[in-house]
Design an enzyme around this catalytic site. Structure first.
Site, mmCIF file in Angstrom:
data_model
loop_
_atom_site.group_PDB
_atom_site.id
_atom_site.type_symbol
_atom_site.label_atom_id
_atom_site.label_comp_id
_atom_site.label_asym_id
_atom_site.label_seq_id
_atom_site.Cartn_x
_atom_site.Cartn_y
_atom_site.Cartn_z
ATOM 1 N N HIS A 77 0.853 -1.193 0.000
ATOM 2 C CA HIS A 77 0.000 0.000 0.000
ATOM 3 C C HIS A 77 0.891 1.246 0.000
ATOM 4 O O HIS A 77 1.959 1.253 0.623
ATOM 5 C CB HIS A 77 -0.917 -0.008 1.227
ATOM 6 C CG HIS A 77 -1.981 1.028 1.163
ATOM 7 N ND1 HIS A 77 -1.735 2.354 1.461
ATOM 8 C CD2 HIS A 77 -3.294 0.955 0.814
ATOM 9 C CE1 HIS A 77 -2.857 3.039 1.302
ATOM 10 N NE2 HIS A 77 -3.814 2.218 0.908
ATOM 11 N N GLU B 36 -3.976 2.105 -7.255
ATOM 12 C CA GLU B 36 -4.379 3.213 -6.382
ATOM 13 C C GLU B 36 -3.482 4.422 -6.618
ATOM 14 O O GLU B 36 -2.397 4.515 -6.034
ATOM 15 C CB GLU B 36 -4.265 2.796 -4.909
ATOM 16 C CG GLU B 36 -5.191 1.674 -4.505
ATOM 17 C CD GLU B 36 -5.455 1.706 -2.998
ATOM 18 O OE1 GLU B 36 -6.632 1.668 -2.631
ATOM 19 O OE2 GLU B 36 -4.505 1.798 -2.213
#
Ligand code: PGA
Length: 221
Positions: free
Chosen positions: A97, A146
């Site tokens: 992430h 993302e």
């Protein structure tokens, strides 16, 4: 019909009481098994045993994941949680992430080791990339695109650009089966992404903290 992954990323939020209330709300609203959708909650480690026990007792169609995993196996690594330990309670783990890359300086080599440990223990990595050029380690089949500007900003990428980037990721990484979009996804906009031919679901932070909104995200996708 394509299979959609709707993945909640709770980040560093929720006490045990709040997690219980969230699950209770979901159970009461009657989230049904949907053959074409997989709902996954990636919670803090401390909540995974409780969530798994709850879902088994009340029988809910939700799977669980962690938000990170140790790059090592078991051993003298103070503070780390191994893939084997996570596998007792979960089937997925987010790896790479952008918040891990930024605040914990995680690089490609470290992330490749994390993917290897996850796969050895039977955890499916949800591997996060910020663009079509981010390296994706061997063995990864589930990816989340993302873009950094879209995370927590309230300004998502356009569905057209997300489709373009995700299509390119799939072309460049033929072994990757599913690519999700993440960044400011809400119940009101999720369908604009999931209806795109190459987008296989969504990774959702802020909006997933509210059980009602998570239900709507699954339903509207
Ligand atoms: P957001 O976060 O939905 O709050 O933008 C997404 C993520 O960080 O995975």
């Amino acid at each position: 019909m394509k299979k959609l992954f709707i993945i909640a990323n709770w980040k560093s939020y929720k006490t045990t009481q709040e997690a219980n209330e969230w699950m209770q709300h979901l159970a009461e609203s009657g989230l049904h098994q949907m053959p074409d959708k997989v709902a996954i909650v990636c919670a803090p480690y401390t909540l995974l045993p409780l969530l798994k026990a709850y879902a088994a007792e009340v029988v809910m169609p939700v799977s669980f994941g962690s938000q990170d995993v140790s790059p090592f196996g078991e051993g003298a690594y103070t503070g780390e949680i191994t893939a084997g330990e996570i596998k007792e309670f979960a089937d997925y783990t987010i790896i790479g992430h952008s918040e891990r890359r930024k605040y914990f300086k995680e690089d490609d080599e470290l992330l490749t080791n994390k993917v290897a440990r996850a796969l050895e223990s039977g955890l499916t990595p949800v591997y996060c990339v910020q663009d079509e050029n981010t390296m994706i380690p061997e063995g990864v089949t589930l990816v989340a695109y993302e873009p950094i500007f879209a995370i927590g900003s309230g300004t998502p990428d356009s569905p057209e650009n997300a489709e373009k980037v995700i299509k390119t990721i799939k072309e460049k990484n033929p072994k990757v089966e599913s690519v999700l979009y993440g960044g400011s996804v809400k119940p009101e906009n999720i369908h604009t992404f999931t209806q795109s031919p190459s987008i296989d679901g969504a990774l959702i932070g802020g909006a997933s903290l509210d059980a009602q909104k998570f239900m709507q995200l699954v339903e509207n996708s």
